[in-house]
Design a protein around this motif. Structure first.
Motif, PDB file in Angstrom:
ATOM      1  N   GLY A  39       0.793  -1.221   0.000  1.00 46.23           N
ATOM      2  CA  GLY A  39       0.000   0.000   0.000  1.00 46.23           C
ATOM      3  C   GLY A  39       0.828   1.276   0.000  1.00 46.23           C
ATOM      4  O   GLY A  39       0.275   2.367   0.078  1.00 46.23           O
ATOM      5  N   ARG A  60      -3.976   6.472  -7.088  1.00 45.40           N
ATOM      6  CA  ARG A  60      -4.562   5.463  -6.215  1.00 45.40           C
ATOM      7  C   ARG A  60      -6.021   5.847  -5.967  1.00 45.40           C
ATOM      8  O   ARG A  60      -6.318   7.010  -5.715  1.00 45.40           O
ATOM      9  N   LEU A 114      -4.233  -4.342  -5.773  1.00 49.80           N
ATOM     10  CA  LEU A 114      -4.135  -2.911  -5.534  1.00 49.80           C
ATOM     11  C   LEU A 114      -4.499  -2.173  -6.811  1.00 49.80           C
ATOM     12  O   LEU A 114      -4.014  -2.518  -7.884  1.00 49.80           O
ATOM     13  N   PHE A 161      -7.551  -3.819  -1.830  1.00 47.98           N
ATOM     14  CA  PHE A 161      -6.961  -3.540  -0.528  1.00 47.98           C
ATOM     15  C   PHE A 161      -7.345  -4.602   0.513  1.00 47.98           C
ATOM     16  O   PHE A 161      -7.154  -4.408   1.682  1.00 47.98           O
TER      17      PHE A 161
END
Lengths: 534, 382, 191
Positions: free
Chosen positions: A242, C47, C117, C137
């Motif tokens: 992430g 993102r 992702l 996620f």
């Protein structure tokens, strides 16, 4: 002109007593000793980093891999960058600051002498750690001095831990040095030495020190994140967890761009001292020089992403960073115009310090022009990560920062050693350096524009001829520096013509009021300054 | 040698005496390139460059004038001035205006380069150490492009060809006069996809996707390289793009679709075929040298601390490690330079290279791996 | 010696300077969440938002224009899975709720965990892609040989600027088996 009165620098013999042998150097708290240590250390690192540059250029002399393995080549480019930035240029400036700032502001020493000792002596250990990491299996850091993640995290070898540790130590050393400079300048100025009477070298270092305080901790943070990403399963820069690898670049360049000015602002100070001295005319636009320096330092925090135009930033960000970067040309231009105006209708002579200062002005300006070109985002896409960039930053760092350090060395060597640098050798050094540095770096512009990426150990055939020329220039430049070594050794061996207190006719400043060599303790009683030293 | 010396000397002369005259032939400037954008970039570059040259000439002329005229040896007496507000304001304002004159065209060009809308074709480009993968959105075509220059041209003194380090086994093919949208990402570290003649340089960031576009005017072969340091073989990651007329491109793409489909069928058919040990070793060696030797080295010794050795240690000599061995080669290892080969090599090639690794360099496990074994493993039937 | 040089001031100043150093060190770390927040708002790095959005108000469907979305899937090395979307390209009206199914198959003989992702190009479009249901996620465990169908329900914010007519949503699937086994929360999905 100089109206310094009441300079009661008694240098009775009892002031000059000092411990002898190794203990003198290990435990010294004397700003002059520490300054000398910094300068000698930086000189050593200059040759170490230079040798690595010669390994790089030897491999690049012709196409094909002849001498080293690509992985070792990457270690060489990485180490060359790290050593030159953190080992050669920055310590050299800290050394000059240690020697000159107290003498320029009429202080007896740096404000924090014991910390001063420590900030120097941890530095050799940092470099021993970093250099010894090359002996580890897999070799030392091989990800470029900019250590972009994830090449430096997930994909690096275990020497990364040592690299991070070494950077931390260097950072602590720089921060302590910067704190010392700030406290010294703020608290130790002689009576009458107001801020706007300080020599520009003091001013530029004052601003540099604030930059160091602001950005070295950020660098420490970034390397810490690299360490935890690699060993402690954090994901600051790891997309799988992430994180964002581009964040690394933002953080790094937030440090990295001010760092670039940390390596050039003191040069501005040096050149602003030398040009008036040899033009025998006061510096043009003192106040605007100060403001321009401050403006450059301030802008340096708003331009970092111009190193990252190809990372895929949104267009609004690219435009912002392009405009901010172009804006830096204004205060930089002011400085160059001021230097030229200082020479205008002066009465110039061309001793070695002046020669290097003049070369600085011209070659740094060339580096500035390529800087403007690099700021233009759409064309930066073509220049980015090519030899054009390599040419640009070597023009500002070698023929800029390094030349200014050499100018400073020639200018103040009489004060440091009590002996004049051998003028014949020094001029030979100058001409060899200035010619070879251009053979070395100028053709890099062409090969970069023609499409040669940086940090490659082997290249396509159309780049061969120019690379051969560049390599020849590199060896000429490298070996020219042995002449400099000879000049310095000769002064240190106390050979040659003895220097008087003020060996340069037009030089101004408190440092020229003390004898040459400068006694171990100077300005124990502060001088009183009643008019600007200009 | 003499000829080379002569060339170098000529080049030196040209570089320092008359750059402009020879700029075209010697390649010392940006290419004009093959697209409208790259031509605009070239013009902007020349414009900014010339403005810099003019300013430089003025500043250096003033400087050399004083160096020559205002020197002590000519009896110059120093003037006293050290300030002039009007002059100082002028040289703050004028550069500012010049900068605006540069920023203006730069801004409009940048906005144009940023506009990826209304594209005719999308290609996804994925960088990995040290190759490029190309995937067409609009066709069932996907392949890997690796450097075609032989190792011996790099490391030994085998004569180097004209396109040394700039040649690949499978170039990217795009149509001319079409807006081609490029999506760029990476499987491992950061790479950068750069073709100078398109004026495109875009970083390939792992886990993130970047975009760029191009519209090539003329059919031709265009070459570039990876521009971001990506590890050991960063220099050996070239890009070749072939631009074809739209009709030719269409034909190529459909042929390629058919060919790739046939290859897959052929693969299925060959699964039942047993290869002899000699065949496996011969094919394995050639695959190994093409795909593996750059890291693991031709002698299987690897690079200590960087790339593991295969000779005499590790999974390739572990008699129970065959499945792990297939897994590593077929699927790669996350977080290392070891990539997945199952889409890049055929089952036969995978079987051959694994057999080779298990038996070369005195590893001598005696394991013979067949295409069917690989197939079974990949299908999860082990 | 010159102790008279305002020595008492030094310690105060050193304290301040050291405090700035500590502050700047902390600032370096503070930039990480700041950057994330900044990206979330502007789509700076492409993102998408990792929180589930509220459903679309059906009345706000902008039928005057169409936005083309390209879907792309990729499996990172070391994860022997197959991962694909049912469509590669889709045209939707802003505000219109759509579901796209993604399929993942574990081709190995062992249980594994993956995690997808998302990344959007151009990043500017990312804040306008609102997902009401998504697998991204999140750790996605798959037993040996199993297949999972993972729906993603989304709509495009009608506020999306007119000039964005096409964007790509790319999913990269990563191997999280080890991290999941160690119980590490790898991506914070709380929001």
């Amino acid at each position: 002109m100089s109206t310094v009165v009441d300079t009661h620098h008694e240098h009775d013999d009892h002031h000059d007593h000092k411990p002898t042998g190794i203990k003198r150097w290990l435990f010294t708290t004397n700003h002059k000793d520490i300054g000398s240590l910094y300068l000698l250390f930086s000189f050593l690192m200059f040759f170490a980093g230079g040798t690595m540059a010669l390994v790089i250029r030897a491999e690049l002399f012709q196409p094909g891999m002849q001498i080293v393995d690509p992985h070792f080549f990457n270690q060489m480019t990485t180490m060359h960058g790290l050593i030159m930035v953190f080992g050669a240029v920055m310590p050299a400036f800290t050394g000059l600051a240690n020697w000159m700032i107290p003498m320029m502001i009429g202080a007896p020493d740096m404000a924090l002498p014991r910390m001063n000792n420590w900030s120097f002596w941890i530095l050799p250990f940092a470099f021993i750690i970093m250099l010894s990491s090359m002996l580890m299996p897999g070799g030392g850091p091989a990800f470029g001095w900019t250590f972009y993640a994830p090449l430096s995290t997930t994909y690096s070898t275990d020497s990364t831990a040592l690299f991070v540790f070494a950077i931390h130590i260097m950072g602590i050393s720089s921060i302590m040095g910067a704190i010392n400079v700030i406290v010294t300048i703020m608290n130790m100025r002689a009576p009458g030495m107001t801020y706007m009477r300080m020599p520009l070298f003091v001013w530029t270092w004052f601003i540099t020190a604030f930059l160091l305080i602001a950005v070295m901790p950020v660098l420490a943070g970034v390397v810490t994140m690299v360490l935890t990403d690699k060993y402690f399963a954090t994901s600051f820069f790891d997309a799988a967890g992430g994180g964002d690898p581009v964040l690394f670049q933002h953080l790094f360049w937030f440090f990295g761009h001010p760092e670039v000015y940390i390596m050039i602002l003191p040069s501005f100070g040096i050149v602003s001292a030398i040009i008036p001295a040899f033009a025998r005319k006061p510096l043009f636009g003192y106040a605007s020089m100060v403001y321009a320096t401050a403006a450059i330092a301030g802008l340096s925090f708003l331009v970092w992403a111009h190193h990252m135009f190809t990372t895929g930033m949104p267009v609004f960000a690219s435009l912002f960073f392009m405009y901010m970067t172009m804006l830096i040309a204004v205060p930089t231009g002011v400085k160059i115009f001021n230097w030229v105006s200082t020479m205008w209708r002066g009465s110039m002579t061309f001793e070695p310090p002046m020669l290097f200062a003049l070369a600085f002005v011209i070659l740094f300006t060339i580096g500035g022009f390529s800087g403007i070109m690099l700021a233009i985002t759409p064309v930066d896409f073509q220049y980015h990560d090519t030899y054009f960039v390599v040419a640009h930053f070597h023009y500002v760092l070698v023929s800029g920062a390094v030349f200014s350090i050499m100018a400073a060395a020639y200018y103040w060597l009489p004060k440091w050693s009590g002996f004049m640098p051998d003028e014949g050798l020094a001029k030979l050094h100058f001409w060899c350096s200035v010619i070879s540095v251009n053979i070395l770096f100028f053709p890099m512009h062409f090969v970069g524009l023609a499409g040669m990426p940086r940090r490659i150990p082997d290249y396509a055939l159309q780049f061969a001829d120019i690379n051969a020329i560049v390599s020849v220039g590199a060896f000429l430049f490298g070996f020219s520096q042995l002449i400099f070594l000879a000049v310095v050794v000769k002064c240190m061996a106390k050979k040659g013509q003895a220097a008087v207190a003020k060996p340069w006719e037009g030089a101004e400043g408190l440092e020229w009021d003390v004898p040459s060599p400068a006694p171990y303790h100077t300005f124990d009683t502060p001088p009183k300054i009643e008019a600007p030293i200009r | 040698m003499k000829a080379r010396l002569y060339r170098v000397l000529t080049a030196a002369l040209v570089l320092f005496v008359m750059p402009a005259a020879f700029a075209e032939s010697l390649q010392i400037n940006l290419p004009r390139g093959a697209t409208e954008v790259s031509n605009s970039v070239y013009s902007l570059h020349m414009y900014v460059f010339l403005v810099c040259v003019v300013i430089g000439v003025i500043v250096f002329a003033a400087m050399f004038w004083s160096i020559i005229r205002h020197r002590k040896s000519r009896g110059a007496v120093p003037a006293k001035f050290h300030d002039n507000v009007r002059v100082e304001i002028a040289w703050t304002v004028i550069p500012f205006l010049i900068l605006i004159a540069m920023a203006w065209p730069a801004t409009s060009l940048l906005l144009d380069m940023d506009n990826t809308d209304d594209s005719d074709l999308t290609v996804l480009i994925t960088g990995s150490q040290w190759r490029w993968d190309y995937e067409y959105f609009d066709y069932d075509v996907q392949y890997r492009s690796s450097m075609a220059t032989m190792r011996d041209q790099v490391y030994a003194n085998l004569p180097k060809g004209e396109n040394y380090l700039l040649e690949v086994d499978r170039p990217l093919v795009i149509p001319t006069n079409r807006k081609v949208r490029l999506l760029i990402t990476s499987d491992d570290v950061i790479h950068s996809w750069w073709v100078p003649e398109f004026a495109i340089k875009k970083d390939a960031n792992p886990g993130y996707i970047n975009e760029a576009w191009t519209r090539v005017d003329e059919p031709g072969i265009y070459r570039g390289q990876c521009a971001e340091l990506c590890g050991r073989d960063h220099a050996f990651m070239p890009i070749v793009v072939i631009a074809l007329e739209p009709d030719d491109f269409e034909e190529w793409a459909t042929n390629e679709e058919t060919r790739l489909a046939e290859e897959r069928e052929e693969e299925e058919r060959l699964l039942s075929m047993q290869m002899t040990m000699d065949e496996l070793m011969t094919l394995g060696e050639s695959v190994y040298n093409a795909q593996c030797a750059a890291c693991h080295q031709p002698n299987g010794q690897g690079v200590p601390g960087v790339f593991p050795a295969l000779a005499g240690e590790g999974v390739s000599v572990d008699s129970d490690g065959l499945n792990d061995h297939i897994d590593i080669v077929a699927n790669g290892v996350q977080g290392t330079a070891m990539q997945a080969y199952r889409d890049q090599l055929s089952m036969r090639e995978l079987a051959a290279v694994i057999t080779y690794e298990r038996n070369a360099w005195q590893n001598d496990t005696g394991d013979e791996v067949q295409a069917a074994d690989i197939h079974n493993y990949i299908q999860g039937d082990n | 010696m010159s102790e008279q040089h305002s020595k008492p001031d030094n310690s105060k100043m050193i304290t301040r300077l050291l405090a700035s150093v500590v502050l700047m060190f902390a600032f370096g770390f503070a930039l990480v969440p700041l950057y994330e927040k900044f990206c979330e708002v502007t789509g700076f790095n492409g993102r998408t938002n990792n929180s589930a959005a509220a459903g679309s108000d059906g009345n706000l469907v902008d039928t005057t224009r169409l936005v083309t979305i390209e879907f792309h899937t990729r499996v990172n090395r070391g994860l022997p899975w197959e991962f694909s979307s049912e469509v590669r390209r889709l045209q939707v009206h802003p505000g219109e709720t759509t579901t796209v199914n993604f399929t993942a198959t574990n081709r190995t003989g062992r249980d594994m965990t993956g995690q997808a992702l998302p990344s959007v190009a151009p990043g500017e479009a990312a804040p306008y892609l609102l997902k009401t249901e998504c697998f991204c996620f999140q750790n996605q465990p798959l037993a040996a040989g199993d297949t999972a169908v993972m729906p993603m329900q989304f709509y495009v914010d009608p506020d999306i600027p007119n000039h964005i007519r096409t964007f790509t949503l790319s999913y990269m699937m990563y191997d999280m088996t080890e991290a999941a086994a160690q119980g590490r929360v790898v991506v914070d999905t709380s929001e």
